[in-house]
Scaffold this motif. Structure first.
Motif, PDB file in Angstrom:
ATOM      1  N   ALA A 186       0.829  -1.209   0.000  1.00 29.60           N
ATOM      2  CA  ALA A 186       0.000   0.000   0.000  1.00 29.60           C
ATOM      3  C   ALA A 186       0.863   1.258   0.000  1.00 29.60           C
ATOM      4  O   ALA A 186       0.509   2.280  -0.592  1.00 29.60           O
ATOM      5  CB  ALA A 186      -0.931   0.000   1.217  1.00 29.60           C
ATOM      6  N   SER A 187       2.013   1.187   0.653  1.00 33.41           N
ATOM      7  CA  SER A 187       2.919   2.325   0.718  1.00 33.41           C
ATOM      8  C   SER A 187       3.525   2.646  -0.644  1.00 33.41           C
ATOM      9  O   SER A 187       3.766   3.813  -0.971  1.00 33.41           O
ATOM     10  CB  SER A 187       4.033   2.041   1.730  1.00 33.41           C
ATOM     11  N   GLY A 188       3.785   1.608  -1.415  1.00 35.88           N
ATOM     12  CA  GLY A 188       4.416   1.813  -2.717  1.00 35.88           C
ATOM     13  C   GLY A 188       5.915   2.056  -2.634  1.00 35.88           C
ATOM     14  O   GLY A 188       6.558   2.392  -3.635  1.00 35.88           O
ATOM     15  N   LYS A 189       6.470   1.893  -1.443  1.00 39.65           N
ATOM     16  CA  LYS A 189       7.911   2.055  -1.268  1.00 39.65           C
ATOM     17  C   LYS A 189       8.373   1.134  -0.147  1.00 39.65           C
ATOM     18  O   LYS A 189       7.558   0.661   0.651  1.00 39.65           O
ATOM     19  CB  LYS A 189       8.258   3.518  -0.955  1.00 39.65           C
ATOM     20  N   PRO A 190       9.666   0.865  -0.058  1.00 37.61           N
ATOM     21  CA  PRO A 190      10.149  -0.083   0.945  1.00 37.61           C
ATOM     22  C   PRO A 190       9.908   0.385   2.385  1.00 37.61           C
ATOM     23  O   PRO A 190       9.800   1.580   2.650  1.00 37.61           O
ATOM     24  CB  PRO A 190      11.655  -0.159   0.658  1.00 37.61           C
ATOM     25  N   ALA A 191       9.828  -0.585   3.285  1.00 35.38           N
ATOM     26  CA  ALA A 191       9.847  -0.284   4.712  1.00 35.38           C
ATOM     27  C   ALA A 191      11.273   0.062   5.109  1.00 35.38           C
ATOM     28  O   ALA A 191      12.236  -0.379   4.472  1.00 35.38           O
ATOM     29  CB  ALA A 191       9.348  -1.488   5.512  1.00 35.38           C
ATOM     30  N   LYS A 192      11.417   0.863   6.161  1.00 40.87           N
ATOM     31  CA  LYS A 192      12.740   1.228   6.671  1.00 40.87           C
ATOM     32  C   LYS A 192      12.812   0.911   8.147  1.00 40.87           C
ATOM     33  O   LYS A 192      11.785   0.881   8.842  1.00 40.87           O
ATOM     34  CB  LYS A 192      13.013   2.718   6.445  1.00 40.87           C
ATOM     35  N   SER A 193      14.023   0.705   8.639  1.00 42.68           N
ATOM     36  CA  SER A 193      14.166   0.322  10.046  1.00 42.68           C
ATOM     37  C   SER A 193      15.069   1.255  10.830  1.00 42.68           C
ATOM     38  O   SER A 193      15.994   1.872  10.292  1.00 42.68           O
ATOM     39  CB  SER A 193      14.722  -1.104  10.153  1.00 42.68           C
ATOM     40  N   VAL A 194      14.782   1.329  12.108  1.00 38.27           N
ATOM     41  CA  VAL A 194      15.708   1.874  13.095  1.00 38.27           C
ATOM     42  C   VAL A 194      16.609   0.716  13.483  1.00 38.27           C
ATOM     43  O   VAL A 194      16.130  -0.330  13.940  1.00 38.27           O
ATOM     44  CB  VAL A 194      14.949   2.413  14.332  1.00 38.27           C
ATOM     45  N   GLN A 195      17.890   0.854  13.289  1.00 36.17           N
ATOM     46  CA  GLN A 195      18.806  -0.254  13.505  1.00 36.17           C
ATOM     47  C   GLN A 195      18.976  -0.627  14.982  1.00 36.17           C
ATOM     48  O   GLN A 195      19.318  -1.759  15.318  1.00 36.17           O
ATOM     49  CB  GLN A 195      20.169   0.086  12.903  1.00 36.17           C
ATOM     50  N   GLU A 196      18.669   0.291  15.842  1.00 40.97           N
ATOM     51  CA  GLU A 196      18.813   0.056  17.281  1.00 40.97           C
ATOM     52  C   GLU A 196      17.791  -0.960  17.778  1.00 40.97           C
ATOM     53  O   GLU A 196      16.655  -1.020  17.296  1.00 40.97           O
ATOM     54  CB  GLU A 196      18.627   1.383  18.016  1.00 40.97           C
ATOM     55  N   SER A 197      18.179  -1.755  18.764  1.00 35.54           N
ATOM     56  CA  SER A 197      17.250  -2.682  19.407  1.00 35.54           C
ATOM     57  C   SER A 197      16.359  -1.915  20.377  1.00 35.54           C
ATOM     58  O   SER A 197      16.839  -1.276  21.306  1.00 35.54           O
ATOM     59  CB  SER A 197      18.023  -3.759  20.169  1.00 35.54           C
ATOM     60  N   LEU A 198      15.040  -1.999  20.143  1.00 37.10           N
ATOM     61  CA  LEU A 198      14.093  -1.222  20.953  1.00 37.10           C
ATOM     62  C   LEU A 198      13.006  -2.077  21.592  1.00 37.10           C
ATOM     63  O   LEU A 198      12.046  -1.550  22.154  1.00 37.10           O
ATOM     64  CB  LEU A 198      13.435  -0.139  20.083  1.00 37.10           C
ATOM     65  N   ALA A 199      13.158  -3.406  21.533  1.00 36.52           N
ATOM     66  CA  ALA A 199      12.115  -4.274  22.067  1.00 36.52           C
ATOM     67  C   ALA A 199      12.706  -5.619  22.497  1.00 36.52           C
ATOM     68  O   ALA A 199      13.823  -5.985  22.116  1.00 36.52           O
ATOM     69  CB  ALA A 199      11.015  -4.482  21.033  1.00 36.52           C
ATOM     70  N   PHE A 200      11.905  -6.346  23.281  1.00 36.43           N
ATOM     71  CA  PHE A 200      12.280  -7.683  23.744  1.00 36.43           C
ATOM     72  C   PHE A 200      11.203  -8.685  23.336  1.00 36.43           C
ATOM     73  O   PHE A 200      10.035  -8.521  23.691  1.00 36.43           O
ATOM     74  CB  PHE A 200      12.442  -7.717  25.259  1.00 36.43           C
ATOM     75  N   TYR A 201      11.615  -9.716  22.610  1.00 42.05           N
ATOM     76  CA  TYR A 201      10.704 -10.776  22.176  1.00 42.05           C
ATOM     77  C   TYR A 201      10.880 -11.992  23.089  1.00 42.05           C
ATOM     78  O   TYR A 201      11.989 -12.502  23.246  1.00 42.05           O
ATOM     79  CB  TYR A 201      11.006 -11.159  20.725  1.00 42.05           C
ATOM     80  N   ARG A 202       9.769 -12.448  23.663  1.00 35.73           N
ATOM     81  CA  ARG A 202       9.839 -13.557  24.605  1.00 35.73           C
ATOM     82  C   ARG A 202       9.747 -14.894  23.859  1.00 35.73           C
ATOM     83  O   ARG A 202       8.765 -15.157  23.152  1.00 35.73           O
ATOM     84  CB  ARG A 202       8.699 -13.455  25.631  1.00 35.73           C
ATOM     85  N   VAL A 203      10.757 -15.721  24.014  1.00 36.97           N
ATOM     86  CA  VAL A 203      10.817 -17.031  23.370  1.00 36.97           C
ATOM     87  C   VAL A 203      10.347 -18.086  24.358  1.00 36.97           C
ATOM     88  O   VAL A 203      10.903 -18.236  25.445  1.00 36.97           O
ATOM     89  CB  VAL A 203      12.250 -17.355  22.900  1.00 36.97           C
TER      90      VAL A 203
END
Length: 259
Positions: A186-203
């Motif tokens: 829908a955006s018509g352009k790539p997604a971009k990221s903040v390279q910094e780790s900003l979250a914790f995923y629980r495994v």
């Protein structure tokens, strides 16, 4: 005034983690947000815990399902009720670092970015670091994302004011992959990221991702049912997925030094 961010959190028997998850949102340095909690007919103490937070915080709202309907339908109910300019997602057992929203919203505004994600770290069921960092790709095109799910759902944000409300297809698993595919398209352009780790995923020990047969089945249905590919094209896409997942994407997970 800062743009409103709507945070969508589906719940199902989440009493063990939901309090900590909500606290990680309350601790955000970005303060203009609403949290939409969608309870999928929990049978434990989840709603009681949530109500304690709602009593003290008017920007936390609870939506309840009268029957168990699954994560996709629950997430979509939250999306449709959202009032924010931006929509973000956080599952009931994951956590955000305090500056998560602040840094990503600023990045999206500065970079004219409609779909944003970030790096994140893995923790175990007890919140102990697993010393694993999942590094976000700087730029993620639709074509690249079609090969494998590179966006951790707990890190993703999209600009609902520009793209409209992007919802999840009603598949049992991997709905988030399809949602972000649709958002990038829908955006018509790539997604971009903040390279910094900003979250914790629980495994979790018995996580579905550890079951290789389940991995194959659910990802095949992304191509076949979610995207409407023919059987031949879905099988071909799965072969590409397997190569990408096990030989390319694997390099994005970095082992950290123990502190």
């Amino acid at each position: 005034m800062k743009a409103l961010v709507s945070i969508i959190t589906p719940l199902y028997n989440s009493e063990a983690f939901i309090g900590e998850t909500i606290k990680s949102i309350l601790n955000q340095t970005y303060t203009n947000w609403e949290l939409l909690l969608i309870d999928d007919f929990s049978t434990d103490n989840t709603i009681s815990i949530v109500n304690d937070f709602i009593f003290k915080n008017e920007n936390i709202k609870l939506i309840t399902n009268e029957t168990n309907q699954g994560a996709a339908i629950s997430r979509n109910k939250g999306i449709m009720a959202a009032k924010g300019d931006y929509i973000a997602f956080l599952d009931a057992d994951d956590l955000w670092k305090p500056e998560k929203l602040d840094k990503q919203i600023a990045f999206m505004q500065n970079q004219d970015c409609d779909v944003c994600f970030c790096s994140y770290e893995q923790i175990d069921e007890f919140g102990k670091p697993l010393n694993k960092l999942v590094k976000a790709l700087p730029i993620l095109s639709y074509k690249k994302y079609l090969k494998s799910n590179y966006i951790g759902n707990l890190t993703g944000i999209y600009n609902a004011k520009k793209l409209g409300k992007i919802t999840s297809p009603n598949l049992r698993k991997r709905q988030d992959w399809l949602l972000w595919l649709n958002a990038i398209k829908a955006s018509g352009k790539p997604a971009k990221s903040v390279q910094e780790s900003l979250a914790f995923y629980r495994v979790h020990k018995n996580a579905m991702s550890s079951n290789k047969i389940a991995l194959l089945k659910h990802n095949y249905w992304v191509y076949k049912k979610g995207l409407g590919f023919s059987t031949l094209k879905a099988i071909y896409s799965m072969l590409i997925f397997l190569w990408e997942h096990f030989f390319v994407k694997k390099k994005q997970t970095i082992t950290l030094r123990k502190k």
